[in-house]
Each structure stands twice: as structure tokens, then as C-alpha cells.
Design a protein around this motif. Structure first.
Motif, PDB file in Angstrom:
ATOM      1  N   MET A  40      11.336 -11.219   5.136  1.00  0.00           N
ATOM      2  CA  MET A  40      11.418 -11.874   3.837  1.00  0.00           C
ATOM      3  C   MET A  40      10.011 -12.107   3.309  1.00  0.00           C
ATOM      4  O   MET A  40       9.078 -12.337   4.057  1.00  0.00           O
ATOM      5  N   GLY A  41       9.870 -12.078   1.983  1.00  0.00           N
ATOM      6  CA  GLY A  41       8.573 -12.220   1.354  1.00  0.00           C
ATOM      7  C   GLY A  41       8.114 -13.668   1.274  1.00  0.00           C
ATOM      8  O   GLY A  41       8.702 -14.573   1.860  1.00  0.00           O
ATOM      9  N   LEU A  42       7.084 -13.851   0.535  1.00  0.00           N
ATOM     10  CA  LEU A  42       6.485 -15.155   0.311  1.00  0.00           C
ATOM     11  C   LEU A  42       7.480 -16.083  -0.381  1.00  0.00           C
ATOM     12  O   LEU A  42       8.154 -15.687  -1.328  1.00  0.00           O
ATOM     13  N   GLU A  43       7.596 -17.296   0.107  1.00  0.00           N
ATOM     14  CA  GLU A  43       8.479 -18.274  -0.530  1.00  0.00           C
ATOM     15  C   GLU A  43       7.779 -18.839  -1.767  1.00  0.00           C
ATOM     16  O   GLU A  43       6.635 -19.289  -1.690  1.00  0.00           O
ATOM     17  N   LEU A  44       8.467 -18.815  -2.882  1.00  0.00           N
ATOM     18  CA  LEU A  44       7.904 -19.279  -4.140  1.00  0.00           C
ATOM     19  C   LEU A  44       8.397 -20.675  -4.467  1.00  0.00           C
ATOM     20  O   LEU A  44       9.593 -20.948  -4.389  1.00  0.00           O
ATOM     21  N   ASP A  45       7.460 -21.535  -4.861  1.00  0.00           N
ATOM     22  CA  ASP A  45       7.857 -22.868  -5.316  1.00  0.00           C
ATOM     23  C   ASP A  45       7.851 -22.884  -6.840  1.00  0.00           C
ATOM     24  O   ASP A  45       7.606 -21.870  -7.494  1.00  0.00           O
ATOM     25  N   ALA A  46       8.123 -24.037  -7.418  1.00  0.00           N
ATOM     26  CA  ALA A  46       8.222 -24.158  -8.878  1.00  0.00           C
ATOM     27  C   ALA A  46       6.913 -23.807  -9.568  1.00  0.00           C
ATOM     28  O   ALA A  46       6.917 -23.207 -10.649  1.00  0.00           O
ATOM     29  N   VAL A  47       5.784 -24.148  -8.959  1.00  0.00           N
ATOM     30  CA  VAL A  47       4.477 -23.822  -9.556  1.00  0.00           C
ATOM     31  C   VAL A  47       4.292 -22.307  -9.586  1.00  0.00           C
ATOM     32  O   VAL A  47       3.898 -21.739 -10.611  1.00  0.00           O
ATOM     33  N   ASP A  48       4.586 -21.634  -8.486  1.00  0.00           N
ATOM     34  CA  ASP A  48       4.475 -20.173  -8.445  1.00  0.00           C
ATOM     35  C   ASP A  48       5.370 -19.533  -9.500  1.00  0.00           C
ATOM     36  O   ASP A  48       4.946 -18.631 -10.225  1.00  0.00           O
ATOM     37  N   ARG A  49       6.600 -20.003  -9.590  1.00  0.00           N
ATOM     38  CA  ARG A  49       7.548 -19.424 -10.542  1.00  0.00           C
ATOM     39  C   ARG A  49       7.072 -19.621 -11.974  1.00  0.00           C
ATOM     40  O   ARG A  49       7.166 -18.713 -12.805  1.00  0.00           O
ATOM     41  N   ARG A  50       6.549 -20.781 -12.264  1.00  0.00           N
ATOM     42  CA  ARG A  50       6.054 -21.057 -13.631  1.00  0.00           C
ATOM     43  C   ARG A  50       4.838 -20.185 -13.948  1.00  0.00           C
ATOM     44  O   ARG A  50       4.720 -19.644 -15.038  1.00  0.00           O
ATOM     45  N   LEU A 108       4.165 -17.236 -12.676  1.00  0.00           N
ATOM     46  CA  LEU A 108       4.671 -15.886 -12.897  1.00  0.00           C
ATOM     47  C   LEU A 108       5.284 -15.733 -14.283  1.00  0.00           C
ATOM     48  O   LEU A 108       5.052 -14.738 -14.974  1.00  0.00           O
ATOM     49  N   HIS A 109       6.064 -16.718 -14.685  1.00  0.00           N
ATOM     50  CA  HIS A 109       6.699 -16.656 -16.001  1.00  0.00           C
ATOM     51  C   HIS A 109       5.641 -16.602 -17.111  1.00  0.00           C
ATOM     52  O   HIS A 109       5.736 -15.779 -18.027  1.00  0.00           O
ATOM     53  N   LEU A 110       4.640 -17.446 -17.020  1.00  0.00           N
ATOM     54  CA  LEU A 110       3.602 -17.471 -18.054  1.00  0.00           C
ATOM     55  C   LEU A 110       2.781 -16.185 -18.056  1.00  0.00           C
ATOM     56  O   LEU A 110       2.399 -15.693 -19.130  1.00  0.00           O
ATOM     57  N   LEU A 111       2.525 -15.624 -16.899  1.00  0.00           N
ATOM     58  CA  LEU A 111       1.808 -14.346 -16.850  1.00  0.00           C
ATOM     59  C   LEU A 111       2.650 -13.229 -17.452  1.00  0.00           C
ATOM     60  O   LEU A 111       2.124 -12.359 -18.149  1.00  0.00           O
ATOM     61  N   GLN A 112       3.957 -13.249 -17.204  1.00  0.00           N
ATOM     62  CA  GLN A 112       4.825 -12.240 -17.807  1.00  0.00           C
ATOM     63  C   GLN A 112       4.863 -12.382 -19.326  1.00  0.00           C
ATOM     64  O   GLN A 112       4.951 -11.391 -20.037  1.00  0.00           O
ATOM     65  N   GLN A 113       4.796 -13.605 -19.814  1.00  0.00           N
ATOM     66  CA  GLN A 113       4.796 -13.811 -21.261  1.00  0.00           C
ATOM     67  C   GLN A 113       3.555 -13.207 -21.892  1.00  0.00           C
ATOM     68  O   GLN A 113       3.635 -12.548 -22.909  1.00  0.00           O
ATOM     69  N   ASP A 114       2.382 -13.457 -21.284  1.00  0.00           N
ATOM     70  CA  ASP A 114       1.134 -12.969 -21.871  1.00  0.00           C
ATOM     71  C   ASP A 114       0.001 -13.134 -20.856  1.00  0.00           C
ATOM     72  O   ASP A 114      -0.724 -14.128 -20.885  1.00  0.00           O
ATOM     73  N   PRO A 145       9.799 -11.686 -20.523  1.00  0.00           N
ATOM     74  CA  PRO A 145       9.710 -12.164 -19.142  1.00  0.00           C
ATOM     75  C   PRO A 145      11.107 -12.345 -18.576  1.00  0.00           C
ATOM     76  O   PRO A 145      12.009 -12.824 -19.263  1.00  0.00           O
ATOM     77  N   PHE A 146      11.295 -11.919 -17.356  1.00  0.00           N
ATOM     78  CA  PHE A 146      12.581 -12.091 -16.685  1.00  0.00           C
ATOM     79  C   PHE A 146      12.739 -13.544 -16.298  1.00  0.00           C
ATOM     80  O   PHE A 146      11.883 -14.119 -15.629  1.00  0.00           O
ATOM     81  N   ASP A 147      13.815 -14.177 -16.724  1.00  0.00           N
ATOM     82  CA  ASP A 147      14.009 -15.606 -16.515  1.00  0.00           C
ATOM     83  C   ASP A 147      14.847 -15.879 -15.269  1.00  0.00           C
ATOM     84  O   ASP A 147      15.761 -16.679 -15.285  1.00  0.00           O
ATOM     85  N   HIS A 148      14.521 -15.204 -14.164  1.00  0.00           N
ATOM     86  CA  HIS A 148      15.264 -15.432 -12.937  1.00  0.00           C
ATOM     87  C   HIS A 148      14.856 -16.726 -12.265  1.00  0.00           C
ATOM     88  O   HIS A 148      15.389 -17.089 -11.233  1.00  0.00           O
ATOM     89  N   PHE A 149      13.904 -17.422 -12.842  1.00  0.00           N
ATOM     90  CA  PHE A 149      13.442 -18.673 -12.268  1.00  0.00           C
ATOM     91  C   PHE A 149      14.083 -19.880 -12.938  1.00  0.00           C
ATOM     92  O   PHE A 149      13.751 -21.015 -12.644  1.00  0.00           O
ATOM     93  N   GLY A 150      14.991 -19.635 -13.899  1.00  0.00           N
ATOM     94  CA  GLY A 150      15.702 -20.726 -14.539  1.00  0.00           C
ATOM     95  C   GLY A 150      14.870 -21.506 -15.518  1.00  0.00           C
ATOM     96  O   GLY A 150      15.122 -22.677 -15.779  1.00  0.00           O
TER      97      GLY A 150
END
Length: 157
Positions: free
Chosen positions: A1-11, A13-19, A146-151
């Protein structure tokens, strides 16, 4: 299994995907409520883990001299799919290849060209590599988000 992502990581990633170009570490830090140094460290960790594989511009090919964007659906032997995908990337005009988990039409190749002669030449080079071309589709437009798989809801932005 890969790296476990917390809420900070997910956020992040989302912001980087946006721009990724205009969202600086400082901007992201303000949005995520951590320090810019934490953001830089997290991004480096995500890159090292292979979660972030790069930063690629989204090109509107209609605005270039390669205004024709084709999706070529192909069938190749399953056990050779990865190697053939890499070979296809070396063909002039090919800008992306997707391996599809099917037995038929298991390789999707994106290519760009200036005219139909360039398309014909690129498809011919694909066929010379043993790639069975099943269908060619000329794209009119492509829309990304951005893919919103992080809710993360739009209200979180």
C-alpha cells in the motif's frame, strides 16, 4: 500500500490540481492553515512517494499549429501493452498513451497534428510498430477539473 494521506495532504493535492502554477506554497499554507515550509515538505514527500509525478501544462492544441487532436483506440497483445505504450510515445505527434484494462481496445493514444496528412503519417507509424488501430476520433474539446475524491466541496475552496 502507498503513502497514507491525511487531510493536509489531500488539500494540498486538490489545490495543486486546481492550479499548480499559481498556487504557491504560501498560498496553499494559508488555505490549509499550516506553514509554507510544511507545504513544501509535504509536496516533496508526495513527489518522493510517486503520488505527484510531475507538473504538466494543459495545452489548447486548437490555439497551436497542431490544431487536430485525435484519440486513436488500438488493440495490442496484453503482455506487450506496457512496452508498446512506451514505443508509441516515441512517435512524432503522440502526446499521451493510456493502457486500458481490457483485451480489446486496450491502448488509447492521444496524438496531435496540423492536418490530415500528419494524422495519416502518425497512424501509419503506429501500425508499423504492430499496433492494431481500431478507431480514430477527432476531439472537439477537452474539459478537466481536479478530481474530488478527497471529499472537498466547492465551499472548501
Amino acid at each position: 500500500m502507498g503513502l497514507e494521506l491525511d487531510a493536509v495532504d489531500r488539500r494540498i493535492l486538490h489545490l495543486l490540481q486546481q492550479d499548480a502554477r499559481h498556487n504557491t506554497a504560501t498560498d496553499i499554507a494559508e488555505s490549509v492553515d499550516v506553514t509554507a515550509n510544511t507545504v513544501r515538505n509535504r509536496i516533496r514527500r508526495l513527489e518522493d512517494a510517486g503520488i505527484i509525478k510531475g507538473y504538466v501544462p494543459v495545452i489548447d492544441y486548437e490555439q497551436t499549429d497542431k490544431s487536430m487532436h485525435m484519440v486513436v483506440q488500438c488493440t495490442v497483445p496484453i503482455h506487450e501493452r506496457g512496452a508498446i505504450a512506451q514505443t508509441a510515445l516515441g512517435i512524432d505527434g503522440v502526446v499521451g498513451v493510456r493502457e486500458v484494462m481490457t483485451g480489446h481496445r486496450n491502448l488509447r493514444i492521444d496524438l496531435v497534428a496540423g492536418d490530415t496528412d500528419e494524422i495519416t503519417a502518425a497512424v501509419s507509424r503506429l501500425q508499423q510498430q504492430g499496433i492494431e488501430v481500431e478507431e480514430q476520433e477527432l476531439l472537439k474539446a477537452e474539459y478537466l477539473q481536479p478530481f474530488d475524491h478527497f471529499g472537498l466541496s466547492p465551499a472548501d475552496d
